[in-house]
Design an enzyme around this catalytic site. Structure first.
Site, mmCIF file in Angstrom:
data_model
loop_
_atom_site.group_PDB
_atom_site.id
_atom_site.type_symbol
_atom_site.label_atom_id
_atom_site.label_comp_id
_atom_site.label_asym_id
_atom_site.label_seq_id
_atom_site.Cartn_x
_atom_site.Cartn_y
_atom_site.Cartn_z
ATOM 1 C CB SER A 51 109.475 47.197 63.391
ATOM 2 O OG SER A 51 108.194 47.047 63.968
ATOM 3 C CG HIS A 90 107.798 49.086 68.167
ATOM 4 N ND1 HIS A 90 108.248 50.280 67.678
ATOM 5 C CD2 HIS A 90 107.728 48.262 67.094
ATOM 6 C CE1 HIS A 90 108.454 50.181 66.369
ATOM 7 N NE2 HIS A 90 108.135 48.955 65.995
ATOM 8 C CG ASP A 117 109.584 52.902 68.723
ATOM 9 O OD1 ASP A 117 110.381 52.531 67.849
ATOM 10 O OD2 ASP A 117 108.773 52.141 69.278
#
Length: 174
Positions: A51, A90, A117
């Protein structure tokens, strides 16, 4: 094979056991020292998904540190979500400072993901808060975490490796 075990003295086996215990204890002390130095509950994490590609790839090891400065947009953070055991790596895409409570709301997104998210957060949760953040990425080593991923994906490899190491320790001659 049994002759090898019969031929080893108790003193040799005890010595090897103590050496192994010292290695494990040293690793734990180093881990705790890193926790104190970095201010992070987990100073090292492995990237488990794609990701964050192309910046970080699956298997990269990230080094984390908590800082006193406020979290800002663009930083890469590792956070945990209530109800999930595995931390997520992230990028912060939005920071909202609430004036009334002096708290900060944080929104994250994986660089390789289409949307933010919020779907990953706990049910009904729209923002992360400071207590969710485990650390900020300050460095990385590419691909070295693949060992962890392989051992987690295929547990028999881990037990095979432990067995081989135990056999080497027992059969080692001074």
């Amino acid at each position: 094979m049994l002759d090898v075990f019969r031929g080893t003295s108790f003193r040799h086996v005890a010595s090897q056991g103590i050496s192994l215990g010292l290695i494990i204890t040293s690793a734990l002390i180093i881990w705790k020292a890193l926790m104190c130095f970095t201010g992070s509950e987990s100073p090292v994490v492995v990237v488990l998904s794609g990701s964050m590609e192309p910046g970080f790839k699956r298997g990269d090891i990230l080094f984390l540190k908590m800082g006193d400065s406020p979290i800002s947009t663009g930083e890469i953070v590792v956070f945990h979500v209530d109800g999930r055991d595995i931390p997520i790596v992230h990028r912060v895409i939005k920071v909202h400072h609430r004036q009334e409570s002096n708290d900060v709301d944080i929104l994250t997104k994986g660089d390789n993901n289409w949307g933010d998210d919020r779907a990953l957060y706990a049910t009904g949760q729209l923002w992360l808060h400071q207590h969710h953040i485990m650390g900020r990425a300050v460095g990385y080593l590419p691909y070295l975490g693949m060992v962890t991923i392989v051992m987690t994906s295929y547990p028999y490899i881990k037990f095979l490796l432990i067995g081989v190491l135990a056999l080497l320790v027992i059969t080692a001659k001074d």
